[in-house]
Scaffold this motif. Sequence first.
Motif, PDB file in Angstrom:
ATOM      1  N   LYS A  12       0.872  -1.110   0.031  1.00 18.46           N
ATOM      2  CA  LYS A  12      -0.045  -0.048  -0.046  1.00 18.46           C
ATOM      3  C   LYS A  12       0.888   1.205  -0.047  1.00 18.46           C
ATOM      4  CE  LYS A  12      -3.361   0.377   2.932  1.00 18.46           C
ATOM      5  NZ  LYS A  12      -4.069   0.727   4.174  1.00 18.46           N
ATOM      6  N   ALA A  13       1.751   1.171   0.811  1.00 20.01           N
ATOM      7  CA  ALA A  13       2.830   2.556   1.053  1.00 20.01           C
ATOM      8  C   ALA A  13       3.495   2.698  -0.300  1.00 20.01           C
ATOM      9  CB  ALA A  13       3.771   2.295   1.913  1.00 20.01           C
ATOM     10  N   ALA A  14       3.884   1.521  -0.989  1.00 25.67           N
ATOM     11  CA  ALA A  14       4.643   1.724  -2.278  1.00 25.67           C
ATOM     12  C   ALA A  14       3.745   2.236  -3.544  1.00 25.67           C
ATOM     13  CB  ALA A  14       5.118   0.394  -2.690  1.00 25.67           C
ATOM     14  N   ILE A  15       2.532   1.899  -3.360  1.00 29.10           N
ATOM     15  CA  ILE A  15       1.534   2.083  -4.392  1.00 29.10           C
ATOM     16  C   ILE A  15       1.030   3.708  -4.371  1.00 29.10           C
ATOM     17  CG2 ILE A  15      -0.691   2.043  -5.272  1.00 29.10           C
ATOM     18  CD1 ILE A  15      -0.472  -1.004  -4.773  1.00 29.10           C
ATOM     19  N   MET A  22      -5.274   5.895  -8.689  1.00 26.59           N
ATOM     20  CA  MET A  22      -4.467   4.327  -8.733  1.00 26.59           C
ATOM     21  C   MET A  22      -5.444   3.349  -7.757  1.00 26.59           C
ATOM     22  SD  MET A  22      -1.945   3.218  -9.876  1.00 26.59           S
ATOM     23  CE  MET A  22      -0.566   4.731 -10.146  1.00 26.59           C
ATOM     24  N   ALA A  23      -6.150   3.799  -6.738  1.00 27.77           N
ATOM     25  CA  ALA A  23      -6.515   2.647  -6.110  1.00 27.77           C
ATOM     26  C   ALA A  23      -7.806   2.069  -7.003  1.00 27.77           C
ATOM     27  CB  ALA A  23      -7.273   3.415  -4.765  1.00 27.77           C
ATOM     28  N   LEU A  24      -8.584   3.083  -7.693  1.00 24.03           N
ATOM     29  CA  LEU A  24      -9.690   2.429  -8.652  1.00 24.03           C
ATOM     30  C   LEU A  24      -9.241   1.712  -9.497  1.00 24.03           C
ATOM     31  CD1 LEU A  24     -11.759   5.951  -8.525  1.00 24.03           C
ATOM     32  CD2 LEU A  24     -12.255   4.148  -7.427  1.00 24.03           C
ATOM     33  N   CYS A  25      -7.906   2.134 -10.306  1.00 23.75           N
ATOM     34  CA  CYS A  25      -7.362   1.176 -11.417  1.00 23.75           C
ATOM     35  C   CYS A  25      -6.993  -0.061 -10.982  1.00 23.75           C
ATOM     36  CB  CYS A  25      -6.386   1.845 -11.906  1.00 23.75           C
ATOM     37  SG  CYS A  25      -6.616   3.238 -12.978  1.00 23.75           S
ATOM     38  N   LEU A  26      -6.353  -0.222  -9.659  1.00 25.92           N
ATOM     39  CA  LEU A  26      -6.124  -1.395  -9.190  1.00 25.92           C
ATOM     40  C   LEU A  26      -7.171  -2.294  -8.309  1.00 25.92           C
ATOM     41  CD1 LEU A  26      -2.622  -0.324  -7.710  1.00 25.92           C
ATOM     42  CD2 LEU A  26      -3.178  -1.175  -9.952  1.00 25.92           C
ATOM     43  N   ASP A  27      -8.387  -1.749  -8.274  1.00 20.93           N
ATOM     44  CA  ASP A  27      -9.177  -2.256  -7.327  1.00 20.93           C
ATOM     45  C   ASP A  27      -9.067  -2.556  -6.172  1.00 20.93           C
ATOM     46  OD1 ASP A  27     -11.938  -2.720  -6.913  1.00 20.93           O
ATOM     47  OD2 ASP A  27     -11.700  -5.120  -7.666  1.00 20.93           O
ATOM     48  N   PHE A  58       0.887  -5.075 -10.840  1.00 16.91           N
ATOM     49  CA  PHE A  58       0.025  -4.718 -11.988  1.00 16.91           C
ATOM     50  C   PHE A  58       0.134  -2.966 -12.104  1.00 16.91           C
ATOM     51  CE2 PHE A  58      -3.934  -2.659 -13.322  1.00 16.91           C
ATOM     52  CZ  PHE A  58      -4.129  -3.302 -14.538  1.00 16.91           C
ATOM     53  N   MET A  59       0.404  -2.336 -11.017  1.00 15.21           N
ATOM     54  CA  MET A  59       0.876  -0.967 -11.226  1.00 15.21           C
ATOM     55  C   MET A  59       2.018  -0.544 -11.791  1.00 15.21           C
ATOM     56  SD  MET A  59       1.779   1.825  -8.044  1.00 15.21           S
ATOM     57  CE  MET A  59       3.306   1.333  -8.458  1.00 15.21           C
ATOM     58  N   LEU A  60       3.116  -1.538 -11.653  1.00 15.12           N
ATOM     59  CA  LEU A  60       4.196  -1.298 -12.438  1.00 15.12           C
ATOM     60  C   LEU A  60       4.070  -1.380 -13.892  1.00 15.12           C
ATOM     61  CD1 LEU A  60       6.617  -3.078  -9.965  1.00 15.12           C
ATOM     62  CD2 LEU A  60       6.664  -0.815 -10.539  1.00 15.12           C
ATOM     63  N   GLN A  61       3.166  -2.119 -14.207  1.00 12.34           N
ATOM     64  CA  GLN A  61       2.757  -2.490 -15.451  1.00 12.34           C
ATOM     65  C   GLN A  61       2.126  -1.386 -16.111  1.00 12.34           C
ATOM     66  OE1 GLN A  61       3.741  -4.988 -17.832  1.00 12.34           O
ATOM     67  NE2 GLN A  61       4.970  -5.551 -16.005  1.00 12.34           N
ATOM     68  N   LEU A  62       0.970  -0.684 -15.322  1.00 13.90           N
ATOM     69  CA  LEU A  62       0.720   0.385 -15.665  1.00 13.90           C
ATOM     70  C   LEU A  62       1.499   1.527 -15.968  1.00 13.90           C
ATOM     71  CD1 LEU A  62      -2.568   0.825 -15.968  1.00 13.90           C
ATOM     72  CD2 LEU A  62      -2.536   1.951 -13.579  1.00 13.90           C
ATOM     73  N   ALA A  63       2.406   1.772 -15.254  1.00 20.21           N
ATOM     74  CA  ALA A  63       3.432   2.488 -15.216  1.00 20.21           C
ATOM     75  C   ALA A  63       3.994   2.774 -16.643  1.00 20.21           C
ATOM     76  CB  ALA A  63       4.585   2.800 -14.106  1.00 20.21           C
ATOM     77  N   LYS A  64       4.352   1.530 -17.256  1.00 21.20           N
ATOM     78  CA  LYS A  64       4.719   1.644 -18.624  1.00 21.20           C
ATOM     79  C   LYS A  64       3.978   2.101 -19.458  1.00 21.20           C
ATOM     80  CE  LYS A  64       7.583  -2.376 -17.387  1.00 21.20           C
ATOM     81  NZ  LYS A  64       8.029  -3.893 -17.957  1.00 21.20           N
ATOM     82  N   LYS A  65       2.415   1.906 -19.199  1.00 16.20           N
ATOM     83  CA  LYS A  65       1.491   2.555 -20.147  1.00 16.20           C
ATOM     84  C   LYS A  65       1.485   3.910 -20.135  1.00 16.20           C
ATOM     85  CE  LYS A  65      -1.693  -1.358 -20.301  1.00 16.20           C
ATOM     86  NZ  LYS A  65      -3.330  -1.727 -20.030  1.00 16.20           N
ATOM     87  N   ILE A  66       1.568   4.491 -18.673  1.00 15.24           N
ATOM     88  CA  ILE A  66       1.505   5.884 -18.568  1.00 15.24           C
ATOM     89  C   ILE A  66       2.922   6.513 -18.990  1.00 15.24           C
ATOM     90  CG2 ILE A  66       1.895   7.473 -16.778  1.00 15.24           C
ATOM     91  CD1 ILE A  66       0.379   5.760 -14.777  1.00 15.24           C
ATOM     92  N   ASP A  67       4.122   5.989 -19.104  1.00 15.31           N
ATOM     93  CA  ASP A  67       5.003   6.370 -19.921  1.00 15.31           C
ATOM     94  C   ASP A  67       4.819   6.636 -21.423  1.00 15.31           C
ATOM     95  OD1 ASP A  67       6.991   6.459 -17.601  1.00 15.31           O
ATOM     96  OD2 ASP A  67       7.906   4.510 -18.006  1.00 15.31           O
ATOM     97  N   LYS A  68       4.363   5.682 -21.812  1.00 14.04           N
ATOM     98  CA  LYS A  68       4.192   5.534 -23.440  1.00 14.04           C
ATOM     99  C   LYS A  68       3.096   6.901 -23.774  1.00 14.04           C
ATOM    100  CE  LYS A  68       4.709   0.675 -24.204  1.00 14.04           C
ATOM    101  NZ  LYS A  68       3.919  -0.413 -24.351  1.00 14.04           N
TER     102      LYS A  68
END
Length: 247
Positions: free
Chosen positions: A78-81, A184-189, A221-231
Amino acid sequence: MFVLTAVTTLAFVLDYYLGFFNTTLYIVIVAPIASVFLAHKMLYDSVKEVALAPNKKELIAKLVSRDTENITDSNIYKAAIETYAENLSDGVIAPLFYLLLFGLPGIIIYKTINTMDSMVGYKNEKYEKFGKVAARLDDVANYIPARITALLIMLSCKQKNIFAFYTDGKKHESPNAGHPITAMALCLDVTLGGDTSYFGKIKHKPNFGNGTKTTQEALHFMLQLAKKIDKIIIFSLALFVIISYFI
């Protein structure tokens, strides 16, 4: 305020002389300077290390100010996210926003305000007056970027209601931090926020999102999402540069 005034003056003087170069050369010179003020790779790598390393408790203690001695694995994730979501705004989107809006002076002045807030923008008798000024300036500077960050997160995970973050986001004591965290909470459920221990005392914080407890899978999953955000960021910057070049 002397520091802010001095930095502002130097930033505009530097930009004035850079203005004598043509657009292409200006971008070539400014890009590496501006990159120094962006912290996305460092942020991503730090959070990724928490997700993969066995000494998670030791690593998360370096990223957050909350108590970590008795922290559970779920609260580590949780803290990391939360750290990634909040710092995506402060360390990436906001600097880029002011760079695109005001050029090199914009990103330099923003980072000065943000650093001042990090150093003295807290409740402390010694720095109370100066700290309040720094904190208020930081709140104003991050008002729009925080909401852009939240929208960016919501778009990256294809949420139907991209403004849904606002309901819980406005509950945060900060006028800005709650929005990207809620997005981010909503995206990760998952559910972020909640009671947290700081310096031996429990601080009651609202919940952000209404999903499950945070897990290692959610962090991955958030780390994968971060790659999409980068793009999305890279595409947007490239589009901005192309349009600016022909205008």
